[in-house]
Design an enzyme around this catalytic site. Structure first.
Site, PDB file in Angstrom:
ATOM      1  N   GLU A 188      65.359  51.661  -4.552  1.00 48.42           N
ATOM      2  CA  GLU A 188      66.101  50.575  -5.182  1.00 48.42           C
ATOM      3  C   GLU A 188      65.557  50.463  -6.601  1.00 48.42           C
ATOM      4  OE1 GLU A 188      67.935  48.132  -2.775  1.00 48.42           O
ATOM      5  OE2 GLU A 188      66.448  47.903  -1.186  1.00 48.42           O
TER       6      GLU A 188
ATOM      7  N   HIS B  58      76.377  52.766   0.634  1.00 47.99           N
ATOM      8  CA  HIS B  58      77.637  51.993   0.726  1.00 47.99           C
ATOM      9  C   HIS B  58      78.847  52.847   0.315  1.00 47.99           C
ATOM     10  CE1 HIS B  58      74.856  48.687   1.342  1.00 47.99           C
ATOM     11  NE2 HIS B  58      74.237  49.069   0.245  1.00 47.99           N
TER      12      HIS B  58
ATOM     13  N   GLU C  98      77.505  47.569  -6.105  1.00 43.41           N
ATOM     14  CA  GLU C  98      76.379  48.472  -5.852  1.00 43.41           C
ATOM     15  C   GLU C  98      76.861  49.868  -5.498  1.00 43.41           C
ATOM     16  OE1 GLU C  98      73.878  47.367  -2.545  1.00 43.41           O
ATOM     17  OE2 GLU C  98      72.793  49.264  -2.708  1.00 43.41           O
TER      18      GLU C  98
ATOM     19  N   HIS D  59      70.053  53.016  -3.689  1.00 43.49           N
ATOM     20  CA  HIS D  59      70.580  51.661  -3.530  1.00 43.49           C
ATOM     21  C   HIS D  59      70.186  50.807  -4.728  1.00 43.49           C
ATOM     22  CE1 HIS D  59      71.972  51.525   0.768  1.00 43.49           C
ATOM     23  NE2 HIS D  59      71.373  52.698   0.726  1.00 43.49           N
TER      24      HIS D  59
HETATM   25 ZN   LIG Z   1      72.335  48.859  -0.622  1.00 46.54          ZN
END
Ligand SMILES: [Zn+2]
Length: 305
Positions: free
Chosen positions: A261, A131, A146, A199
Site C-alpha cells: 500500500e 480490485h 483505488e 493496493h
Molecule cells: Zn485495496
C-alpha cells in the site's frame, strides 16, 4: 550503471587494530577477492548493492593503506573508504545475476564469484492490481478509485520490469472484476517467483499517511521487507512498517506473496500523488528495483565470526 572511471578513493585516516591486505585474481572462470588481517581475527559484513551492481564489504576495526589490486575478471572497479574505525571496500560488478561464495578463515576471507548463466526461462513475476470492475476498492475524497490507481501502477511496473529483463504478467489488464482466489492460484499455476499485490490504503478521516506492506506466511517475509524497503528508501515514503495479516490474496504457501500500500487514498494530499503519473512512474521504478534485488541480490545476514 558504472562509468569507465573508478570510484573515488579517499585516503585512510583512522587508527585501528587490524591492518588489511587485499588481493584479486581471476582463475577458472571465477573471480577471487581475498582480504587478509595478517594474523588478527577478521570480522566483516558483506552486502550486495543494486544500481549499480556491487559488493560492499565492511571491516569494522580495520585499516587499509593501499594499494588496491588492478581490476580483473568479473570486476569493473575497486574502491575503498575509511569510515571512522571501519574500512569499506566496494567492488563494481557487471550487470547480471551473481552468486558469491565465501571461504572463511580466522584472519582471512576469500569471496569467489562467477556470473550465473542467464536462466532460459526468465523469472516470472505476477503483478496483482487490487480490485477492479464492480469493486472499486477505496475511493478518495475527489472520487479517485483505488482500482484505477492499482491498474495504472501495475502497468508501469510491468514496463519497468521489462527494462530489467524480468518477465511479468498481470492478474487483470483492464477494469474488470477478478475474485481473490484466482489471483493467487493464477500465480501458482504459472509457477511464478512471486506475487506482488498493489493496493492503496484507506482510513477514516484524512490524516493517515505513508506506506504499509503486508505478508501472510513467514516464507514471504523477505519479499515483503525487500519491497517495503524500496518504497521507503528509494521512493521516500513515510514508513508505517511491514505487517502480518490474514489477507486471502497472500495465502499461497508455494509463491512468496506481498501486498503493498504505497499511500492513503483517503488523505487528500496522498490521493493527489496517487493520481500523479510521475509519482506512479517513480513508485513503479522503486518496486521494480526491489523485485530485482529480491531475485538476484538478496541481502546476506550480517556476519561476525
Ligand atoms: Zn485495496
Amino acid at each position: 550503471v558504472f562509468g569507465p572511471s573508478p570510484l573515488p578513493v579517499l585516503s585512510p585516516t583512522a587508527v585501528s587494530s587490524a591492518s588489511l591486505a587485499i588481493s584479486l585474481n581471476y582463475r577458472l572462470g571465477a573471480t577471487r577477492l581475498s582480504i587478509n588481517a595478517k594474523g588478527k581475527t577478521l570480522s566483516y559484513q558483506l552486502s550486495h548493492g543494486y544500481a549499480p551492481p556491487r559488493l560492499s564489504i565492511r571491516v569494522p576495526r580495520g585499516s587499509f593503506e593501499g594499494p588496491l589490486p588492478v581490476p580483473c575478471g568479473e570486476t569493473l572497479n575497486l574502491a575503498y573508504r575509511q569510515e571512522g574505525e571501519s574500512v569499506l571496500f566496494e567492488v563494481g560488478l557487471p550487470e547480471g545475476p551473481f552468486e558469491v561464495e565465501e571461504q572463511k578463515k580466522n584472519d582471512a576471507v576469500t569471496f569467489l564469484w562467477k556470473p550465473q548463466p542467464r536462466p532460459k526461462v526468465l523469472p516470472l513475476v505476477v503483478i496483482d492490481p487490487g480490485h477492479g470492475g464492480m469493486d472499486p476498492g477505496a475511493v478518495g475524497p475527489t472520487g479517485l478509485r483505488e482500482s484505477q490507481v492499482n491498474l495504472e501502477l501495475a502497468l508501469k511496473l510491468k514496463d519497468e520490469l521489462k527494462k530489467l529483463n524480468v518477465d511479468s504478467v498481470l492478474t487483470r489488464e483492464s477494469d474488470v472484476f477478478v475474485d481473490l482466489a484466482p489471483r493467487s492460484t493464477f500465480a501458482e499455476g504459472l509457477n511464478a517467483r512471486m506475487l506482488v499485490s498493489l493496493h492503496c490504503n484507506s482510513y477514516p478521516g484524512s490524516e493517515a499517511t505513508g506506506a504499509e506492506s503486508y505478508y501472510r506466511l513467514d516464507g514471504s517475509i523477505p519479499l515483503a521487507k525487500t519491497l517495503h524497503n524500496a518504497l521507503i528508501e528509494d521512493l521516500g515514503r513515510p514508513d508505517r512498517g511491514v505487517r502480518q495479516a490474514r489477507l486471502y490474496v497472500l495465502r499461497s504457501s508455494l509463491i512468496p506473496s506481498a501486498l503493498l500500500e504505497t499511500a492513503f487514498i483517503s488523505n487528500p494530499n496522498e490521493e493527489a500523488i496517487l493520481k500523479d503519473q510521475e509519482f506512479q512512474g517513480q513508485a513503479a521504478k522503486a518496486i521494480a528495483g526491489g523485485i530485482w534485488q529480491y531475485l538476484f541480490a538478496p541481502a546476506t545476514p550480517e556476519l561476525t565470526p
